[in-house]
Design a protein around this motif. Structure first.
Motif, PDB file in Angstrom:
ATOM      1  N   ARG A   1       0.758  44.463  -8.130  1.00  0.00           N
ATOM      2  CA  ARG A   1       1.422  43.182  -8.416  1.00  0.00           C
ATOM      3  C   ARG A   1       1.656  42.422  -7.102  1.00  0.00           C
ATOM      4  O   ARG A   1       1.869  43.023  -6.044  1.00  0.00           O
ATOM      5  CB  ARG A   1       2.725  43.408  -9.187  1.00  0.00           C
ATOM      6  CG  ARG A   1       3.700  44.273  -8.478  1.00  0.00           C
ATOM      7  CD  ARG A   1       4.769  44.761  -9.418  1.00  0.00           C
ATOM      8  NE  ARG A   1       5.602  45.693  -8.686  1.00  0.00           N
ATOM      9  CZ  ARG A   1       6.927  45.657  -8.668  1.00  0.00           C
ATOM     10  NH1 ARG A   1       7.574  44.759  -9.375  1.00  0.00           N
ATOM     11  NH2 ARG A   1       7.601  46.518  -7.958  1.00  0.00           N
TER      12      ARG A   1
ATOM     13  N   LEU B   1      10.826  37.660 -13.129  1.00  0.00           N
ATOM     14  CA  LEU B   1       9.453  38.154 -12.958  1.00  0.00           C
ATOM     15  C   LEU B   1       9.424  39.514 -12.263  1.00  0.00           C
ATOM     16  O   LEU B   1       8.579  40.366 -12.564  1.00  0.00           O
ATOM     17  CB  LEU B   1       8.614  37.132 -12.187  1.00  0.00           C
ATOM     18  CG  LEU B   1       8.315  35.819 -12.926  1.00  0.00           C
ATOM     19  CD1 LEU B   1       7.609  34.828 -12.014  1.00  0.00           C
ATOM     20  CD2 LEU B   1       7.472  36.074 -14.176  1.00  0.00           C
TER      21      LEU B   1
ATOM     22  N   LYS C   1      10.367  42.078 -14.843  1.00  0.00           N
ATOM     23  CA  LYS C   1       9.249  42.342 -15.763  1.00  0.00           C
ATOM     24  C   LYS C   1       8.108  43.094 -15.092  1.00  0.00           C
ATOM     25  O   LYS C   1       7.101  43.399 -15.727  1.00  0.00           O
ATOM     26  CB  LYS C   1       8.685  41.016 -16.290  1.00  0.00           C
ATOM     27  CG  LYS C   1       9.499  40.371 -17.390  1.00  0.00           C
ATOM     28  CD  LYS C   1       8.681  39.216 -17.947  1.00  0.00           C
ATOM     29  CE  LYS C   1       9.290  38.635 -19.195  1.00  0.00           C
ATOM     30  NZ  LYS C   1       8.473  37.514 -19.706  1.00  0.00           N
TER      31      LYS C   1
ATOM     32  N   LYS D   1       6.134  41.836 -12.798  1.00  0.00           N
ATOM     33  CA  LYS D   1       4.966  40.956 -12.596  1.00  0.00           C
ATOM     34  C   LYS D   1       4.739  40.645 -11.121  1.00  0.00           C
ATOM     35  O   LYS D   1       3.611  40.392 -10.706  1.00  0.00           O
ATOM     36  CB  LYS D   1       5.183  39.641 -13.348  1.00  0.00           C
ATOM     37  CG  LYS D   1       5.326  39.822 -14.833  1.00  0.00           C
ATOM     38  CD  LYS D   1       4.192  39.165 -15.577  1.00  0.00           C
ATOM     39  CE  LYS D   1       4.251  39.545 -17.034  1.00  0.00           C
ATOM     40  NZ  LYS D   1       3.225  38.910 -17.823  1.00  0.00           N
TER      41      LYS D   1
ATOM     42  N   ASN E   1       8.323  27.868 -16.366  1.00  0.00           N
ATOM     43  CA  ASN E   1       8.039  29.122 -17.081  1.00  0.00           C
ATOM     44  C   ASN E   1       6.549  29.427 -17.168  1.00  0.00           C
ATOM     45  O   ASN E   1       6.156  30.562 -17.446  1.00  0.00           O
ATOM     46  CB  ASN E   1       8.666  29.089 -18.468  1.00  0.00           C
ATOM     47  CG  ASN E   1      10.180  29.079 -18.356  1.00  0.00           C
ATOM     48  OD1 ASN E   1      10.762  29.910 -17.662  1.00  0.00           O
ATOM     49  ND2 ASN E   1      10.809  28.097 -18.975  1.00  0.00           N
TER      50      ASN E   1
ATOM     51  N   GLU F   1       4.614  32.360 -15.003  1.00  0.00           N
ATOM     52  CA  GLU F   1       4.288  33.700 -15.492  1.00  0.00           C
ATOM     53  C   GLU F   1       2.825  33.772 -15.962  1.00  0.00           C
ATOM     54  O   GLU F   1       2.112  34.727 -15.670  1.00  0.00           O
ATOM     55  CB  GLU F   1       5.236  34.059 -16.639  1.00  0.00           C
ATOM     56  CG  GLU F   1       5.129  35.506 -17.028  1.00  0.00           C
ATOM     57  CD  GLU F   1       6.193  35.930 -18.032  1.00  0.00           C
ATOM     58  OE1 GLU F   1       7.255  35.290 -18.115  1.00  0.00           O
ATOM     59  OE2 GLU F   1       5.921  36.909 -18.745  1.00  0.00           O
TER      60      GLU F   1
END
Ligand code: UDP
Ligand code: MG
Length: 317
Positions: free
Chosen positions: A3, A33, A36, A38, A112, A115
Motif C-alpha cells: 500500500r 484510509l 482501511k 489502503k 471521497n 479512495e
C-alpha cells in the motif's frame, strides 16, 4: 503491490475561509484510509500557498504545529494555480511519496473519490484522472468556454477528455518523468495525457465552492487556454500558412480575372463596398494570424529567458 504513501497537494490562494475545514476534512480522510489499510501511516498533506495576501499562511502554520502531517510551501508572490500545482508535485517528490493527489482548497471536488483513485493505482495505473460528472456548479459562460477549449484542443491534436480537471492521482514514476520536462510553462493537463503512462479515469461529483470566491476570471482562464494550446499544438501555425497561401491564390486569380475583363470587355472594376469588405476581412485575418504567431513567439520568449517557475519563500516539513 504494497500500500502506498499518499501525498495530497492543495494549492491555496487567499483561502482563509476554507483552508482549516479543508485540512481537517482531508486529515480525517487520511485516517480513514489508513484504517482501511489502503494507504500507509506516513501519508500527508502538502499545501502550497500561492502568495496569499490574507491569513491563509498563518492558519497553515498553526495547522502544521498541531499536526506534522500538514506540510506546506509558501511562494514569495502569486504565481498562479498551475505553478502552485507544479511546485506541489516537485515538493512531494522531494519529501517522498508513492503517489500524489492534487485537489482544490475549496474541496469542490468530492474528496471521497480519492479512495477510488487509490484503488485504480493499486490496479497498476500511473495516472488517475478525475472527470466531473457535470458542470452544474459552473456558470453558463464557464461551461461554454470550457467546452470550446476542449473541442479546440482535440481538433488540434492534444487529446484531453472533456470535463477533465486538475483533480488527479499521479504515481512516483510520473513525478520522476515530469522532472525530465524543463519547460517553464508546463501545461499539466496536456502533459499527463500525452506522456504515455497507463491512465485510468474516475468520475466524481462537483460541489459548490465552500466559501469565498473563485480565484479565476476571464483573463486568467484565457491565459490558461492559450498556454494550453500553444504549448501542446503547432496546428494553428500550420493553419496560418495554409490560410495565407489560399488568400494569396485568391488574390492572384481575382487579379487575372480583372486584367482579362479589362482587355477583352473594357470593363473597369467597380464597387467600393467590395473593396472595403475585402480590406476589412483580409486585414482582420492578417492581424489574427500575426497575433497567433505572436503567441508562439511569446511562448519561446518566456522559455528562453529561463526564469524560475516559482520562487519559494518558506517551506514547512
Ligand atoms: N489558486 C491558486 N492560485 C491562483 C488561483 C487559484 O493556487 O492564482 C487555487 C485556489 O486556491 C484553489 C484552486 O486553485 O485551491 C482552484 O481555484 P478556484 O476554486 O478559485 O477555481 P474554480 O473552482 O472556480 O475553477
Ligand atoms: Mg473552486
Amino acid at each position: 503491490m504494497d500500500r502506498p504513501t499518499l501525498a495530497i497537494i492543495i494549492p491555496c490562494y487567499n483561502e482563509e475561509l476554507c483552508v482549516k475545514t479543508t485540512v481537517t476534512t482531508l486529515l480525517n480522510l487520511l485516517d480513514k484510509l489508513v484504517e482501511k489499510g489502503k494507504i500507509k501511516q506516513d501519508s500527508y498533506l502538502y499545501l502550497v500557498d500561492d502568495g496569499s495576501k490574507d491569513k491563509t499562511w498563518s492558519i497553515i502554520v498553526s495547522l502544521n504545529q498541531t499536526d506534522k502531517r500538514v506540510k506546506a510551501l509558501k511562494f514569495i508572490r502569486n504565481f498562479g494555480n498551475q505553478k502552485a500545482l507544479i511546485a506541489g508535485l516537485e515538493g512531494v517528490r522531494g519529501i517522498g511519496c508513492d503517489c500524489a493527489v492534487s485537489i482544490d482548497a475549496d474541496l469542490q471536488q468530492d474528496e471521497n473519490s480519492i479512495e477510488e483513485f487509490i484503488d485504480e493505482y493499486m490496479k497498476g495505473a500511473d495516472i488517475v484522472s478525475g472527470i466531473r460528472n457535470d458542470r452544474k456548479t459552473d456558470s453558463f459562460f464557464k461551461k461554454f468556454t470550457a467546452l470550446a477549449f476542449y473541442k479546440t484542443m482535440n481538433i488540434l491534436g492534444a487529446k484531453i477528455p472533456p470535463n477533465h480537471s486538475d483533480y488527479r492521482l499521479v504515481s512516483k514514476k510520473a513525478l520522476d518523468i515530469m522532472e525530465l520536462y524543463p519547460e517553464k510553462y508546463l501545461f499539466l493537463r496536456g502533459f499527463f495525457n500525452e506522456v504515455g503512462l497507463k491512465t485510468s479515469y474516475v468520475h466524481f461529483n462537483v460541489k459548490p465552492r465552500m466559501a469565498g470566491q473563485s480565484k479565476f476570471n476571464f483573463v486568467s482562464l484565457m491565459g490558461l487556454a492559450l498556454n494550453g494550446i500553444t504549448s501542446y499544438s503547432v496546428v494553428p501555425l500550420r493553419f496560418v500558412t495554409v490560410l495565407g497561401f489560399c488568400m494569396a491564390l485568391f488574390g492572384f486569380l481575382v487579379g487575372v480575372e480583372t486584367v482579362i475583363e479589362k482587355i477583352f470587355w473594357h470593363n473597369s472594376p467597380n464597387g467600393w463596398a467590395t473593396t472595403i469588405i475585402l480590406l476589412c476581412v483580409f486585414g482582420g485575418i492578417q492581424l489574427f494570424c500575426l497575433g497567433l504567431i505572436g503567441e508562439y513567439v511569446g511562448q519561446v520568449y518566456r522559455e528562453v529567458k529561463g526564469r524560475p517557475r516559482y520562487i519559494k519563500d518558506i517551506e514547512l516539513k
